[in-house]
Write a protein that holds these residues in place. Structure first.
Motif, PDB file in Angstrom:
ATOM      1  N   SER A 172       9.775  -3.101  12.665  1.00 30.28           N
ATOM      2  CA  SER A 172      10.619  -2.837  11.500  1.00 30.28           C
ATOM      3  C   SER A 172      10.153  -3.645  10.288  1.00 30.28           C
ATOM      4  CB  SER A 172      12.078  -3.166  11.840  1.00 30.28           C
ATOM      5  OG  SER A 172      12.892  -3.036  10.697  1.00 30.28           O
ATOM      6  N   GLU A 173       9.810  -4.915  10.500  1.00 27.99           N
ATOM      7  CA  GLU A 173       9.321  -5.761   9.408  1.00 27.99           C
ATOM      8  C   GLU A 173       8.002  -5.226   8.854  1.00 27.99           C
ATOM      9  OE1 GLU A 173       9.008  -9.623  11.067  1.00 27.99           O
ATOM     10  OE2 GLU A 173      11.178  -9.935  11.254  1.00 27.99           O
ATOM     11  N   ILE A 174       7.145  -4.795   9.751  1.00 32.07           N
ATOM     12  CA  ILE A 174       5.841  -4.271   9.334  1.00 32.07           C
ATOM     13  C   ILE A 174       6.010  -2.984   8.535  1.00 32.07           C
ATOM     14  CG2 ILE A 174       3.717  -3.223  10.215  1.00 32.07           C
ATOM     15  CD1 ILE A 174       3.844  -5.275  12.516  1.00 32.07           C
ATOM     16  N   MET A 175       6.880  -2.099   9.024  1.00 33.62           N
ATOM     17  CA  MET A 175       7.079  -0.829   8.328  1.00 33.62           C
ATOM     18  C   MET A 175       7.726  -1.040   6.964  1.00 33.62           C
ATOM     19  SD  MET A 175       5.651   1.333  10.191  1.00 33.62           S
ATOM     20  CE  MET A 175       6.108   2.758   9.214  1.00 33.62           C
ATOM     21  N   ARG A 176       8.578  -2.052   6.842  1.00 30.05           N
ATOM     22  CA  ARG A 176       9.184  -2.352   5.542  1.00 30.05           C
ATOM     23  C   ARG A 176       8.092  -2.734   4.536  1.00 30.05           C
ATOM     24  NH1 ARG A 176      12.085  -6.240   7.012  1.00 30.05           N
ATOM     25  NH2 ARG A 176      13.922  -5.017   7.565  1.00 30.05           N
ATOM     26  N   TYR A 177       7.138  -3.513   4.980  1.00 27.51           N
ATOM     27  CA  TYR A 177       6.039  -3.887   4.082  1.00 27.51           C
ATOM     28  C   TYR A 177       5.195  -2.669   3.720  1.00 27.51           C
ATOM     29  CZ  TYR A 177       1.606  -5.909   2.546  1.00 27.51           C
ATOM     30  OH  TYR A 177       0.475  -6.207   1.824  1.00 27.51           O
ATOM     31  N   MET A 178       4.907  -1.843   4.707  1.00 28.28           N
ATOM     32  CA  MET A 178       4.044  -0.682   4.474  1.00 28.28           C
ATOM     33  C   MET A 178       4.697   0.343   3.551  1.00 28.28           C
ATOM     34  SD  MET A 178       2.583  -0.228   8.361  1.00 28.28           S
ATOM     35  CE  MET A 178       1.476   1.108   7.995  1.00 28.28           C
ATOM     36  N   ILE A 179       6.025   0.480   3.671  1.00 34.00           N
ATOM     37  CA  ILE A 179       6.718   1.516   2.898  1.00 34.00           C
ATOM     38  C   ILE A 179       7.092   1.024   1.504  1.00 34.00           C
ATOM     39  CG2 ILE A 179       8.811   2.930   2.779  1.00 34.00           C
ATOM     40  CD1 ILE A 179       8.734   3.063   5.845  1.00 34.00           C
ATOM     41  N   TYR A 180       7.624  -0.184   1.407  1.00 33.61           N
ATOM     42  CA  TYR A 180       8.194  -0.639   0.142  1.00 33.61           C
ATOM     43  C   TYR A 180       7.298  -1.582  -0.663  1.00 33.61           C
ATOM     44  CZ  TYR A 180      12.510   1.288   2.079  1.00 33.61           C
ATOM     45  OH  TYR A 180      13.438   2.133   2.611  1.00 33.61           O
ATOM     46  N   GLU A 181       6.499  -2.384  -0.010  1.00 35.45           N
ATOM     47  CA  GLU A 181       5.762  -3.420  -0.732  1.00 35.45           C
ATOM     48  C   GLU A 181       4.295  -3.093  -0.949  1.00 35.45           C
ATOM     49  OE1 GLU A 181       6.509  -7.471   0.431  1.00 35.45           O
ATOM     50  OE2 GLU A 181       8.289  -6.885   1.562  1.00 35.45           O
ATOM     51  N   SER A 182       3.773  -2.096  -0.259  1.00 40.31           N
ATOM     52  CA  SER A 182       2.346  -1.801  -0.379  1.00 40.31           C
ATOM     53  C   SER A 182       2.063  -0.594  -1.264  1.00 40.31           C
ATOM     54  CB  SER A 182       1.743  -1.560   1.016  1.00 40.31           C
ATOM     55  OG  SER A 182       2.281  -0.379   1.594  1.00 40.31           O
ATOM     56  N   ASN A 183       3.059  -0.165  -2.045  1.00 38.82           N
ATOM     57  CA  ASN A 183       2.866   0.993  -2.915  1.00 38.82           C
ATOM     58  C   ASN A 183       2.382   0.621  -4.311  1.00 38.82           C
ATOM     59  OD1 ASN A 183       3.622   2.993  -1.050  1.00 38.82           O
ATOM     60  ND2 ASN A 183       5.784   2.609  -1.412  1.00 38.82           N
ATOM     61  N   THR A 184       1.956  -0.597  -4.487  1.00 35.09           N
ATOM     62  CA  THR A 184       1.381  -1.050  -5.752  1.00 35.09           C
ATOM     63  C   THR A 184      -0.140  -1.147  -5.592  1.00 35.09           C
ATOM     64  OG1 THR A 184       1.733  -3.348  -5.080  1.00 35.09           O
ATOM     65  CG2 THR A 184       3.456  -2.309  -6.411  1.00 35.09           C
ATOM     66  N   PRO A 185      -0.882  -1.105  -6.713  1.00 34.80           N
ATOM     67  CA  PRO A 185      -2.350  -1.187  -6.603  1.00 34.80           C
ATOM     68  C   PRO A 185      -2.827  -2.441  -5.883  1.00 34.80           C
ATOM     69  CG  PRO A 185      -1.722  -0.459  -8.790  1.00 34.80           C
ATOM     70  CD  PRO A 185      -0.454  -0.862  -8.101  1.00 34.80           C
ATOM     71  N   THR A 186      -2.172  -3.564  -6.133  1.00 35.09           N
ATOM     72  CA  THR A 186      -2.538  -4.814  -5.462  1.00 35.09           C
ATOM     73  C   THR A 186      -1.271  -5.542  -5.037  1.00 35.09           C
ATOM     74  OG1 THR A 186      -2.612  -6.051  -7.555  1.00 35.09           O
ATOM     75  CG2 THR A 186      -4.680  -5.073  -6.768  1.00 35.09           C
ATOM     76  N   VAL A 187      -1.428  -6.396  -4.049  1.00 33.87           N
ATOM     77  CA  VAL A 187      -0.335  -7.262  -3.592  1.00 33.87           C
ATOM     78  C   VAL A 187      -0.869  -8.681  -3.482  1.00 33.87           C
ATOM     79  CG1 VAL A 187       0.847  -5.432  -2.318  1.00 33.87           C
ATOM     80  CG2 VAL A 187      -0.887  -6.824  -1.163  1.00 33.87           C
ATOM     81  N   ALA A 188       0.043  -9.613  -3.380  1.00 34.68           N
ATOM     82  CA  ALA A 188      -0.368 -11.001  -3.173  1.00 34.68           C
ATOM     83  C   ALA A 188      -1.054 -11.129  -1.817  1.00 34.68           C
ATOM     84  CB  ALA A 188       0.838 -11.925  -3.252  1.00 34.68           C
ATOM     85  N   LEU A 189      -2.151 -11.856  -1.800  1.00 31.20           N
ATOM     86  CA  LEU A 189      -2.876 -12.051  -0.541  1.00 31.20           C
ATOM     87  C   LEU A 189      -1.982 -12.695   0.510  1.00 31.20           C
ATOM     88  CD1 LEU A 189      -5.480 -11.956   1.103  1.00 31.20           C
ATOM     89  CD2 LEU A 189      -6.172 -14.110   0.018  1.00 31.20           C
ATOM     90  N   SER A 190      -1.058 -13.546   0.081  1.00 32.92           N
ATOM     91  CA  SER A 190      -0.150 -14.206   1.032  1.00 32.92           C
ATOM     92  C   SER A 190       0.726 -13.182   1.756  1.00 32.92           C
ATOM     93  CB  SER A 190       0.726 -15.221   0.294  1.00 32.92           C
ATOM     94  OG  SER A 190       1.457 -14.583  -0.745  1.00 32.92           O
ATOM     95  N   LYS A 191       1.143 -12.106   1.041  1.00 29.21           N
ATOM     96  CA  LYS A 191       1.949 -11.059   1.687  1.00 29.21           C
ATOM     97  C   LYS A 191       1.116 -10.268   2.687  1.00 29.21           C
ATOM     98  CE  LYS A 191       5.433 -10.329  -1.898  1.00 29.21           C
ATOM     99  NZ  LYS A 191       6.106  -9.336  -2.768  1.00 29.21           N
ATOM    100  N   GLU A 192      -0.134 -10.034   2.336  1.00 27.93           N
ATOM    101  CA  GLU A 192      -1.009  -9.324   3.273  1.00 27.93           C
ATOM    102  C   GLU A 192      -1.238 -10.165   4.524  1.00 27.93           C
ATOM    103  OE1 GLU A 192      -3.577  -5.835   3.980  1.00 27.93           O
ATOM    104  OE2 GLU A 192      -1.850  -6.291   2.695  1.00 27.93           O
ATOM    105  N   VAL A 193      -1.341 -11.477   4.353  1.00 28.18           N
ATOM    106  CA  VAL A 193      -1.501 -12.378   5.500  1.00 28.18           C
ATOM    107  C   VAL A 193      -0.235 -12.381   6.351  1.00 28.18           C
ATOM    108  CG1 VAL A 193      -1.792 -14.784   6.193  1.00 28.18           C
ATOM    109  CG2 VAL A 193      -3.232 -13.823   4.376  1.00 28.18           C
TER     110      VAL A 193
END
Length: 317
Positions: A172-193
């Motif tokens: 659920s946590e992973i899907m939240r990131y994939m759906i809501y937080e990864s829809n921008t051209p770039t994200v903070a490297l810390s979030k990707e980690v």
């Protein structure tokens, strides 16, 4: 005498004003009508050449008639302090070159502007195509990851494992990131980690004998940006095709970041019994995304030895 002189000056400027109108008219007739309608739309090159010549003839005729009607102003010139008369033929020849200059100038300007406009349109279309392809690749990646994760959770549920609830929460946590937080051209490297860490924890849940992963972070992880979902396929590949249950040879994931370069590497022992003929879209997908979003700004080195599999990625961020 004074009235005659004023009349001459008035006629002189009136004649040259008409000449200017003719020159400007020739320019815009070619620019606005002939080139767009005969060349751009209809591709009638022979008709355009005839129209080009006809425009020169008509404009030259009009200016020559004006000169003949005003010979004192138009056909007389001063050279070395002496007054000379210009023949009508010489005037007409000079007029042909002047009209030709305006026509050629309008062609050059028109084709130059159109070329730049075409280049801009091509860049916009290429950008849209790249964006559509990136979205398609991203849509491929998400179901691919979800398919594998659901298989793992199904295996836990089938075994009635107590870890099933934790696995669902991690997913659920992973899907939240994939759906809501990864829809921008770039994200903070810390979030990707953080996303990678959640994925690793999710994978560890399904291994009864334990999974051994060494994740090392160095440099300025908090201050850098990266295209989202760029690193997950390498880690997923290690879990899918590698040996993760050997404490003597854990999967080693190393991330080093500074203001210019991100260095990412994954090293895992190969599972010799893994004969997954189906493969996956993961690494092919991520390499295509690298080509699109980091052209000439990345270096990917994959070493597939007899015992180990190594992926090393460097990105100019």
């Amino acid at each position: 005498m004074m009235a005659s002189e004023k009349h001459t000056i008035k006629d002189y400027f009136l004649s040259y004003f008409v000449f200017g109108i003719v020159n400007v008219s020739v320019f815009y007739i070619n620019y606005i009508f002939l080139i767009p309608s005969l060349i751009k739309k209809r591709k009638k090159y022979w008709l355009y050449v005839l129209s080009f010549i006809l425009l020169i003839v008509v404009a030259t005729f009009v200016k020559t008639v004006i000169a003949v009607l005003n010979p004192e102003e138009m056909l007389r010139y001063t050279f070395d302090g002496k007054s000379h008369n210009m023949s009508v033929n010489n005037f007409a020849i000079n007029t042909v070159f002047i009209i030709g200059f305006f026509l050629v100038s309008s062609c050059i300007i028109k084709f130059t502007i159109d070329w730049f406009a075409s280049e801009r349109i091509q860049r916009d279309l290429e950008s849209e195509r790249r964006e559509m392809e990136l979205q398609f690749l991203k849509s491929q990646l998400n179901p691919h990851f979800l398919f594998n994760s659901l298989n793992n959770i199904y295996s836990l549920a089938y075994q009635k494992s107590d870890k099933t609830a934790d696995a669902i929460m991690k997913l659920s946590e992973i899907m939240r990131y994939m759906i809501y937080e990864s829809n921008t051209p770039t994200v903070a490297l810390s979030k990707e980690v953080d996303y990678l860490t959640s994925y690793i924890e999710l994978q560890k849940i399904r291994f009864k004998d334990g999974a051994y992963i060494e994740l090392t972070l160095n440099g300025e992880i908090d201050n850098q940006k990266i295209v989202p979902l760029m690193l997950i396929s390498f880690v997923e590949n290690a879990f899918k095709h590698g040996v993760v249950t050997d404490p003597a040879e854990p999967v080693k994931i190393n991330i080093i970041a500074n203001q210019k370069i991100l260095h990412f590497s994954v090293v895992n022992k190969k599972n010799q019994q893994n004969k997954d003929a189906q493969g996956g879209v993961g690494l092919t997908n991520v390499e295509r995304r690298l080509q699109l979003v980091y052209p000439d700004r990345y270096k990917l080195n994959v070493v597939n030895s007899a015992t180990h599999y190594t992926c090393e990625l460097m990105i100019d961020i």
